[in-house]
Design a protein around this motif. Sequence first.
Motif, mmCIF file in Angstrom:
data_model
loop_
_atom_site.group_PDB
_atom_site.id
_atom_site.type_symbol
_atom_site.label_atom_id
_atom_site.label_comp_id
_atom_site.label_asym_id
_atom_site.label_seq_id
_atom_site.Cartn_x
_atom_site.Cartn_y
_atom_site.Cartn_z
ATOM 1 N N UNK A 141 30.135 69.187 54.919
ATOM 2 C CA UNK A 141 30.981 70.385 55.018
ATOM 3 C C UNK A 141 31.946 70.292 56.196
ATOM 4 N N UNK A 142 31.400 69.842 57.344
ATOM 5 C CA UNK A 142 32.245 69.707 58.548
ATOM 6 C C UNK A 142 33.357 68.702 58.281
ATOM 7 N N UNK A 143 32.992 67.588 57.664
ATOM 8 C CA UNK A 143 34.012 66.571 57.380
ATOM 9 C C UNK A 143 35.109 67.145 56.483
ATOM 10 N N UNK A 144 34.682 67.800 55.408
ATOM 11 C CA UNK A 144 35.672 68.301 54.438
ATOM 12 C C UNK A 144 36.615 69.310 55.090
ATOM 13 N N UNK A 145 36.034 70.174 55.909
ATOM 14 C CA UNK A 145 36.837 71.209 56.585
ATOM 15 C C UNK A 145 37.849 70.543 57.539
ATOM 16 N N UNK A 146 37.355 69.601 58.352
ATOM 17 C CA UNK A 146 38.238 68.935 59.321
ATOM 18 C C UNK A 146 39.293 68.067 58.625
ATOM 19 N N UNK A 147 38.859 67.419 57.555
ATOM 20 C CA UNK A 147 39.788 66.553 56.815
ATOM 21 C C UNK A 147 40.901 67.399 56.191
#
Lengths: 87, 348
Positions: free
Chosen positions: A59-65
């Motif tokens: 989730x963190x990756x997707x949000x930051x990406x």
Amino acid sequence: MIITEEIKISDNGFVFNSRTGDSFNLNPFGLNIIKLIAEKKEFEQIKEKVLDEYDISDLTFEKDFYEFCALLKHHQIILQDNPLEFK
Amino acid sequence: MQKMKITIAVTGLNNTDNPGPGVPVIRSLKESSAFEPIIIGLVYENLEPGIYMEDLCDKIFQIPYPSTGSEELLERIEDIHQREKIDVLIPNFDAELFSFMKNEKRLLEKGIHTFLPTLKQFQERDKDRLPDYGKKYGIKVPGSINMGSMNQISEIKEKFDYPVMVKGKFYDAYLAYNPEQVKQAFNKISSKWGLPVIAQEFIKGTEVNVVALGDGQGNTIAAVPMRKQYITDKGKAWGGITLSDEKMLNLTRQLIRKTKWKGGMELEMIKTMQNEYYLIEINPRIPAWVYLAVGAGQNIPEALVKLALEQEVAPMEDYESGKMFVRYSYDMIVDLEKFEKISMNREI
């Protein structure tokens, strides 16, 4: 997502847009990501590589990406016909 | 290839915080692969920094301001020509262009070549005629009102949203956020530059410029776009970077083709967030940042001299994008003798 041809990316993370004259400094993580985009890697491939290397959740990756790509688009560094393309 | 020896007279040696193009033009000519120039510096003031720069000019002459009359200016040029045999004259001030354009034939008869816009080209791009210019040549320009009196300030809010740019016909520009600020700018500008004062719609975006050279037949001989990176409080570029912007280049080529522009020019444009370009001004001469174009691969002053001498010049298409210029100020220590010579003898 395509990095426009006017973009020059140096190995130390300096990004120059020769069409607008804007320049940006990327941190090593940002540089990693933009290089993967430049290599025309798919979202899933980028995600897999990042999750392997860094201790972060999906989730963190997707949000930051998502945020990072929105920024790249805003500064005319990438072309993205479909706004959901990286999902 | 042997370089051609040639005497070139150049004005605009005022490398101040509002720099004239003379010094960069001379630097460009000195780097020419075609010419070995003898440089005659023509100055109006005895403290123009170009006078004191070592190895810049071979000779320097003071000339009278065009405001004292074209005849006086021309006679002085002819007097210098008798002694130095000027092959090409490159005027670099807007204010002197009219005198030289009007007397182009007279100068040529004496053997002094110039490469200047025609009077029509020069006049139709006047700031107070910009809306007509935009319409005629199919280029976007901001809306504007030519104000002959302060009564017209009330018209602004009917036509545009604030802020607006308030500009002099020849020089000066202020951003005004309300009628009171327009009044202040109107007074400042009209007392210095006369009427009309122009209220121009403010276009939000990035200021981008192109230095270009037209051959007078509709061909673009050179064109390099630049974005100002560092702007002084006078609005002058103190740093800039070349861009690879095909849209800007196409706009420039179209304009030169339609107007058959002859000579050097600078297009000042605003690029909006929607990637639209608005032409805000055309300077009818080489700009002070021309040396950036030389650094990027297009020696525009050299090409202008070739055109003035009716030599063949192939259009220059390539230049390096991402080339930068950064200006600096530098204190020269000067002996009094030089100042004395230019002050007393009007030449060095």
